[in-house]
Scaffold this motif. Structure first.
Motif, PDB file in Angstrom:
ATOM      1  N   TYR A 153       0.663  -1.136  -0.066  1.00  0.00           N
ATOM      2  CA  TYR A 153       0.122  -0.032   0.020  1.00  0.00           C
ATOM      3  C   TYR A 153       1.007   1.292   0.010  1.00  0.00           C
ATOM      4  CZ  TYR A 153      -4.221   2.206   0.301  1.00  0.00           C
ATOM      5  OH  TYR A 153      -5.357   3.362  -0.057  1.00  0.00           O
ATOM      6  N   LEU A 154       2.093   1.194   0.518  1.00  0.00           N
ATOM      7  CA  LEU A 154       2.713   2.329   0.962  1.00  0.00           C
ATOM      8  C   LEU A 154       3.434   2.670  -0.546  1.00  0.00           C
ATOM      9  CD1 LEU A 154       3.964   4.246   3.123  1.00  0.00           C
ATOM     10  CD2 LEU A 154       6.207   2.779   2.999  1.00  0.00           C
ATOM     11  N   ALA A 155       3.900   1.633  -1.241  1.00  0.00           N
ATOM     12  CA  ALA A 155       4.490   1.701  -2.809  1.00  0.00           C
ATOM     13  C   ALA A 155       3.581   2.218  -3.454  1.00  0.00           C
ATOM     14  CB  ALA A 155       5.051   0.271  -3.040  1.00  0.00           C
ATOM     15  N   ALA A 156       2.264   1.898  -3.495  1.00  0.00           N
ATOM     16  CA  ALA A 156       1.190   2.284  -4.192  1.00  0.00           C
ATOM     17  C   ALA A 156       0.711   3.781  -4.077  1.00  0.00           C
ATOM     18  CB  ALA A 156      -0.097   1.358  -3.950  1.00  0.00           C
ATOM     19  N   ILE A 157       0.717   4.029  -2.884  1.00  0.00           N
ATOM     20  CA  ILE A 157       0.195   5.786  -2.398  1.00  0.00           C
ATOM     21  C   ILE A 157       1.112   6.559  -2.662  1.00  0.00           C
ATOM     22  CG2 ILE A 157       1.001   5.710   0.068  1.00  0.00           C
ATOM     23  CD1 ILE A 157      -2.735   6.226  -1.125  1.00  0.00           C
ATOM     24  N   ILE A 158       2.401   6.334  -2.645  1.00  0.00           N
ATOM     25  CA  ILE A 158       3.319   7.473  -2.654  1.00  0.00           C
ATOM     26  C   ILE A 158       3.204   8.131  -4.148  1.00  0.00           C
ATOM     27  CG2 ILE A 158       6.038   7.669  -3.015  1.00  0.00           C
ATOM     28  CD1 ILE A 158       6.399   6.029  -0.552  1.00  0.00           C
ATOM     29  N   TYR A 159       3.152   7.361  -5.061  1.00  0.00           N
ATOM     30  CA  TYR A 159       3.058   7.991  -6.396  1.00  0.00           C
ATOM     31  C   TYR A 159       2.038   8.628  -6.763  1.00  0.00           C
ATOM     32  CZ  TYR A 159       4.625   8.676 -11.159  1.00  0.00           C
ATOM     33  OH  TYR A 159       5.261   9.235 -12.143  1.00  0.00           O
ATOM     34  N   LEU A 160       0.811   8.170  -6.087  1.00  0.00           N
ATOM     35  CA  LEU A 160      -0.347   8.889  -6.244  1.00  0.00           C
ATOM     36  C   LEU A 160      -0.312  10.108  -5.499  1.00  0.00           C
ATOM     37  CD1 LEU A 160      -3.255   8.783  -7.416  1.00  0.00           C
ATOM     38  CD2 LEU A 160      -4.054   7.444  -5.189  1.00  0.00           C
ATOM     39  N   TRP A 161       0.331  10.056  -4.360  1.00  0.00           N
ATOM     40  CA  TRP A 161       0.359  11.123  -3.435  1.00  0.00           C
ATOM     41  C   TRP A 161       0.988  12.267  -4.315  1.00  0.00           C
ATOM     42  CZ3 TRP A 161       3.160  14.293  -0.138  1.00  0.00           C
ATOM     43  CH2 TRP A 161       2.297  14.879   0.795  1.00  0.00           C
ATOM     44  N   PHE A 162       1.917  11.797  -4.910  1.00  0.00           N
ATOM     45  CA  PHE A 162       2.984  12.680  -5.569  1.00  0.00           C
ATOM     46  C   PHE A 162       2.074  13.227  -6.947  1.00  0.00           C
ATOM     47  CE2 PHE A 162       6.094  13.253  -9.341  1.00  0.00           C
ATOM     48  CZ  PHE A 162       6.936  14.259  -8.887  1.00  0.00           C
ATOM     49  N   GLY A 163       1.340  12.641  -7.716  1.00  0.00           N
ATOM     50  CA  GLY A 163       0.363  13.205  -8.699  1.00  0.00           C
ATOM     51  C   GLY A 163      -0.799  14.147  -8.063  1.00  0.00           C
ATOM     52  N   ALA A 164      -1.108  13.709  -6.859  1.00  0.00           N
ATOM     53  CA  ALA A 164      -2.156  14.416  -6.394  1.00  0.00           C
ATOM     54  C   ALA A 164      -1.979  15.782  -5.776  1.00  0.00           C
ATOM     55  CB  ALA A 164      -3.021  13.511  -5.120  1.00  0.00           C
ATOM     56  N   ILE A 165      -0.726  15.769  -5.361  1.00  0.00           N
ATOM     57  CA  ILE A 165      -0.176  17.141  -4.756  1.00  0.00           C
ATOM     58  C   ILE A 165      -0.099  17.969  -5.841  1.00  0.00           C
ATOM     59  CG2 ILE A 165       1.806  18.107  -3.773  1.00  0.00           C
ATOM     60  CD1 ILE A 165      -0.059  16.730  -1.750  1.00  0.00           C
ATOM     61  N   GLN A 166       0.419  17.684  -7.083  1.00  0.00           N
ATOM     62  CA  GLN A 166       0.523  18.458  -8.175  1.00  0.00           C
ATOM     63  C   GLN A 166      -0.790  18.692  -8.682  1.00  0.00           C
ATOM     64  OE1 GLN A 166       2.799  16.867 -11.574  1.00  0.00           O
ATOM     65  NE2 GLN A 166       3.906  15.907 -10.107  1.00  0.00           N
ATOM     66  N   TYR A 167      -1.890  18.042  -8.866  1.00  0.00           N
ATOM     67  CA  TYR A 167      -3.343  18.418  -8.946  1.00  0.00           C
ATOM     68  C   TYR A 167      -3.747  19.325  -7.978  1.00  0.00           C
ATOM     69  CZ  TYR A 167      -8.197  17.623  -9.226  1.00  0.00           C
ATOM     70  OH  TYR A 167      -9.747  17.574  -9.626  1.00  0.00           O
ATOM     71  N   VAL A 168      -3.590  19.338  -6.935  1.00  0.00           N
ATOM     72  CA  VAL A 168      -4.066  20.266  -5.895  1.00  0.00           C
ATOM     73  C   VAL A 168      -3.333  21.569  -6.096  1.00  0.00           C
ATOM     74  CG1 VAL A 168      -4.179  20.864  -3.489  1.00  0.00           C
ATOM     75  CG2 VAL A 168      -4.606  18.302  -4.055  1.00  0.00           C
ATOM     76  N   ILE A 169      -2.112  21.665  -6.409  1.00  0.00           N
ATOM     77  CA  ILE A 169      -1.319  22.958  -6.534  1.00  0.00           C
ATOM     78  C   ILE A 169      -1.956  23.580  -7.842  1.00  0.00           C
ATOM     79  CG2 ILE A 169       1.029  23.933  -7.405  1.00  0.00           C
ATOM     80  CD1 ILE A 169       2.137  21.600  -5.378  1.00  0.00           C
ATOM     81  N   THR A 170      -2.119  22.949  -8.801  1.00  0.00           N
ATOM     82  CA  THR A 170      -2.839  23.280  -9.860  1.00  0.00           C
ATOM     83  C   THR A 170      -4.097  23.977  -9.805  1.00  0.00           C
ATOM     84  OG1 THR A 170      -1.877  21.425 -11.173  1.00  0.00           O
ATOM     85  CG2 THR A 170      -3.171  22.980 -12.441  1.00  0.00           C
ATOM     86  N   ILE A 171      -5.064  23.024  -9.043  1.00  0.00           N
ATOM     87  CA  ILE A 171      -6.382  23.618  -8.797  1.00  0.00           C
ATOM     88  C   ILE A 171      -6.309  24.951  -7.963  1.00  0.00           C
ATOM     89  CG2 ILE A 171      -8.570  23.265  -7.248  1.00  0.00           C
ATOM     90  CD1 ILE A 171      -8.651  21.084  -8.912  1.00  0.00           C
ATOM     91  N   MET A 172      -5.276  25.181  -7.073  1.00  0.00           N
ATOM     92  CA  MET A 172      -5.134  26.293  -6.212  1.00  0.00           C
ATOM     93  C   MET A 172      -4.594  27.561  -6.996  1.00  0.00           C
ATOM     94  SD  MET A 172      -6.561  25.120  -3.397  1.00  0.00           S
ATOM     95  CE  MET A 172      -6.200  26.292  -2.370  1.00  0.00           C
ATOM     96  N   GLY A 173      -4.086  27.258  -8.037  1.00  0.00           N
ATOM     97  CA  GLY A 173      -3.846  28.253  -8.886  1.00  0.00           C
ATOM     98  C   GLY A 173      -2.216  28.152  -9.084  1.00  0.00           C
ATOM     99  N   GLY A 174      -1.672  27.445  -8.485  1.00  0.00           N
ATOM    100  CA  GLY A 174      -0.126  27.188  -8.770  1.00  0.00           C
ATOM    101  C   GLY A 174       0.369  26.806  -9.979  1.00  0.00           C
ATOM    102  N   ASP A 175       1.731  26.629 -10.232  1.00  0.00           N
ATOM    103  CA  ASP A 175       2.041  26.357 -11.302  1.00  0.00           C
ATOM    104  C   ASP A 175       2.887  25.025 -11.345  1.00  0.00           C
ATOM    105  OD1 ASP A 175       3.619  26.493 -13.825  1.00  0.00           O
ATOM    106  OD2 ASP A 175       4.224  28.521 -13.511  1.00  0.00           O
TER     107      ASP A 175
END
Lengths: 210, 629
Positions: free
Chosen positions: B355-377
């Motif tokens: 689960y740890l291996a599975a979630i780490i990459y997803l987290w990496f992607g999700a953080i980028q998604y969140v930053i984009t939504i919040m108007g980040g670059d």
């Protein structure tokens, strides 16, 4: 019989030991020196009193009869030992023999036999029960053959059918057995003869002129 | 003076420039992309954007704005604004220098934009090239493709200015404008479909397998996971814009609603999957309660959105706010999943590594998604196709799937070892009962034999001493002898003397010879290959079986001949007991005898075959050596 035979009785069943003792007291040529109820006491008594003969039970506390006998025979090889036991099993008799016993009697022996054996042993002879006769075979003429290969009567019977070329089913019908039982017997015949094919079995039957 | 002259000159020059420009081309920004070859064109060097809080007409944007109102996208390749309430306009001028008329493809790389309209201004006039977007029916798109793509028709040597309006108010505005010729676009589309097809295949396989496992194993996790996979696949389709608009091309609202609902549903299912997969409970995890709270909050967000959507259709700000709240919740929840996995790893729960291996990459992607939504670059989020969030979703799905299989095998192994332990305990317990029973028998047998036997012998001696004639006490002596024999036999049956020190074959050999001598049945005994293949306890068990069979023959068969064989083969013992008696039927034979034989054989993992008819009985018993040594 100038000097009486000095005897020590070793048995933890006091009733029997006392009975034995009173019986022997009537005999003029026998003298019961002591009655002990365990192996250790016996060794001490033998050491102190140097009897001619010990009447020894097998099952005793502290040190059993067989072990006590071993030590007595090492220290005092001249002391005669007659085992008196309730057990008549062959292996126990053999064990007594190999530990140095001069004789072996069942406890429920007759008075006459007992006295006779005591005198015999005191005179330097040995006395053991006869081995049971071997089982009498009904196939006496083939006794040697049966013995040699350890065949049972049934297996020998089946060999006859096999020689005549009967199939398992035919044999089963002839001897009122199930096919499985016949198969098992046939398999065991092969196993006992160390053969592994029907042809080899046939060859064996013919060569041995069954 | 000279200065004033220069000033006037330059003013005139500027004026003439503007006039000539607006007359000829009406081009707010003077910059042209020349198309000289095939391939993808570097549109980002030539494209400009303008943002406004109110929706404007293309004519206004085209005619009333000057170069100062526009900003260049270059040196970036993309435009990103986060969740916003503004309208965006893109502008570029292109000249077809190719010898032939051609169609070029202008792609926005954001299928989620609500409404995008593209206009073309050329010497021929001002026209709408096409409109497309989530809020418009799919069927009206200029090109039926997942992304928003506008074919631009340019004659040989034609110069055209293109403006595009982007309306994604209340949502995340980002786009990566691209321009290619027809071949390049087609190749790209083909590659895309292959990737999507492969991902769909993997996810559907995982779905079907888990559905099957869930039904056959009756394990809730598999069913939940199957649901989760489907929801994730759907979410991925939504991110790619290939969802409901393909099925209901004239109901764009559906895909608009699910754009908001799908991630919430997926995230909820993901929370359930995680908690079952990691076996997270209140007792073993302090994070459980927080995860639960966030989970329930997300569940509440679902109806909340529907209320916003249907009751406040014009409140774009609220919708934007919803997006941002959801994005933060998503980041928080994924962080909690990550921590939960770490917590379980700390507890040495092996599936947690998966689960740890599975979630780490997803987290990496999700953080980028969140930053984009919040108007980040975040460059990767927009430029990468598929982006890290999408890759994360797929890798997470696959790794968790592997983890579920691993977990299943782990549980199976644990179950098996548990079963073995239970079985061993049972065997131990049985052995204990048996050994206690045998010890008791041994004690009674010895007491009987020694005490009673010796006493009988003593009585016999005493009787013989009586001062009467020998014939007087002879009957008593006979009775005493018979009683002694009985005592000995009873004792022997209870436990043969010195059993543990005696070889089984010798014991039985003696026993059958004695039986033949004393009784009416002629016993034949064979023992072949004996080497004490069983331990003494099991040997005692075998001895008891043989005794029971022998007793049956003596007491019930009426036989005159009997053969007992013990054949020690390579891997098993075969006991064959035959007699020529009257036979018996098992269902008619009462009593415990056969029952106890069967239960002993069962304990030794063996089997028994009884072949009985009125001309005799053959019993064949098979007992394997293994496991019992």
């Amino acid at each position: 019989m100038n000097t009486p035979i000095t005897i020590i009785i070793a048995d933890d069943h006091s009733l029997f030991a006392e009975g034995l003792s009173t019986l022997l007291k009537d005999e003029k040529d026998m003298n019961v020196l002591a009655i002990v109820s365990n192996g250790r006491a016996l060794i001490d008594a033998v050491r102190n009193q140097q009897p001619h003969l010990v009447l020894l039970d097998i099952n005793m506390p502290l040190l059993n009869g067989l072990d006590a006998m071993k030590r007595i025979k090492q220290e005092y090889p001249k002391v005669k030992i007659l085992m008196l036991s309730t057990y008549g099993e062959e292996h126990l008799i053999e064990a007594a023999k190999s530990n140095g016993a001069n004789g072996y009697l069942l406890k429920n022996t007759n008075k006459e036999e007992l006295l006779q054996v005591i005198r015999l042993i005191a005179a330097g002879q040995s006395s053991f029960p006869y081995r049971l006769s071997p089982v009498i075979n009904s196939f006496e003429k083939d006794d040697n053959f049966l013995k040699k290969f350890n065949f049972s009567r049934r297996e020998f019977q089946l060999l006859g059918f096999i020689k005549q070329g009967f199939t398992n089913a035919q044999i089963a019908e002839a001897v009122h057995l199930s096919i499985y039982t016949v198969e098992t017997h046939r398999k065991n015949i092969m196993h006992k003869l160390n053969l592994n094919s029907p042809t080899a079995l046939m060859k064996f039957i013919l060569e041995n002129g069954l | 003076m000279k200065l004033i002259k220069l000033f006037i000159q330059s003013l005139l020059l500027a004026a003439s420039f503007i006039i000539s420009n607006s007359l000829v081309q009406a081009q707010p920004v003077k910059d042209t992309l020349f198309i000289n070859n095939s391939g993808e064109y570097q549109i980002n060097r030539h494209i400009f954007y303008y943002k406004t809080t109110f929706n404007k007409t293309p004519g206004y944007v085209f005619d009333s704005l000057t170069a100062n109102d526009f900003a260049a996208i270059y040196p970036k390749k993309y435009l990103t604004a986060g969740t916003t309430d503004n309208y965006y306009w893109l502008l570029f001028t292109v000249k077809n220098n190719l010898p032939d008329d051609a169609t070029f493809y202008f792609e926005l790389n954001n299928p989620g934009i609500n409404i995008a309209k593209v206009y073309k201004k050329s010497v021929n006039g001002f026209q709408l090239v096409g409109e497309a977007g989530d809020h418009l029916p799919f069927g009206t798109r200029p090109l039926r493709y997942y992304d928003l793509v506008f074919p631009l028709q340019l004659d040989a040597g034609e110069t055209a200015t293109i403006i595009a309006s982007l309306d994604n108010t209340g949502d995340n505005v980002d786009c990566l404008p691209q321009l290619y010729d027809a071949n390049t676009f087609n190749e790209k589309a083909e590659r895309y479909y292959i990737v999507i097809g492969a991902i769909t295949g993997i996810m559907l396989t995982a779905f079907i397998l888990n559905l099957f496992l869930g039904i056959t194993l009756r394990d809730r996790l598999h069913l939940l996971y199957a649901l989760y996979v489907i929801s994730m696949l759907f979410e991925m389709y939504i991110l790619q814009g290939i969802d409901l608009q393909y099925i209901y091309p004239s109901h764009p609202a559906l895909s608009d609603i699910f754009k908001y609902l799908s991630p919430a549903i997926s995230l909820t299912l993901m929370a359930y999957v995680m908690q079952i997969f990691l076996n997270q409970t209140r007792n073993n995890s302090r994070l459980k309660i927080i995860v639960d709270l966030v989970k329930y909050f997300i569940i509440v967000l679902i109806p909340a959105f529907l209320v916003i959507y249907f009751y406040f259709p014009d409140a774009r700000i609220i919708r934007g706010l919803y997006q941002q709240v959801f994005a933060i919740t998503l980041a928080l929840q994924l962080l909690l999943f990550l921590l939960s996995a770490l917590e379980k790893v700390g507890q040495h729960y092996k599936p947690a590594y998966f689960y740890l291996a599975a979630i780490i990459y997803l987290w990496f992607g999700a953080i980028q998604y969140v930053i984009t939504i919040m108007g980040g670059d975040t460059k990767e989020m927009i430029e990468k196709q598929p982006n890290d969030l999408q890759i994360g979703i797929i890798t997470e799905t696959i790794i968790v799937f592997l983890g579920i299989i691993y977990r299943y095998n782990l549980f199976k192994k644990e179950n098996q070892s548990l079963l073995i332990t239970i079985k061993n305990d049972k065997i131990k317990f049985t052995e204990q009962i048996i050994s206690t029973q045998e010890a008791e028998r041994k004690r009674i047998a010895e007491d009987l034999h020694d005490e009673l036997g010796s006493n009988l012998a003593a009585i016999k001696l005493s009787v013989q001493k009586l001062p009467v004639d020998k014939n007087t006490y002879a009957p008593i002596i006979n009775m005493l002898d018979e009683t002694s024999t009985d005592v000995r036999n009873i004792s022997h049956n209870l436990m043969p003397p010195e059993f543990s020190k005696t070889k089984l074959d010798e014991l039985l050999n003696y026993y059958y010879r004695q039986l033949t001598n004393e009784g009416n049945i002629n016993f034949e005994f064979h023992c072949i290959g004996y080497q004490q293949q069983f331990n003494k306890n099991n040997e005692l068990m075998i001895y008891r079986i043989i005794m029971e069979i022998t007793n049956n023959i003596i007491k019930h068969s009426g036989a005159t001949e009997s053969t007992i064989q013990l054949l020690f083969n390579k891997n098993h013992l075969e006991i064959i007991a035959e007699d020529d008696g009257k036979g018996f039927k098992e269902e008619e034979s009462k009593g415990m005898g056969l029952k106890s034989i069967r239960s002993r054989i069962e304990y030794l993992d063996g089997n028994i075959i009884i072949d009985s008819n009125n001309s005799g009985t053959t019993i064949i018993i098979y007992l394997p050596y293994k496991n019992k040594l």
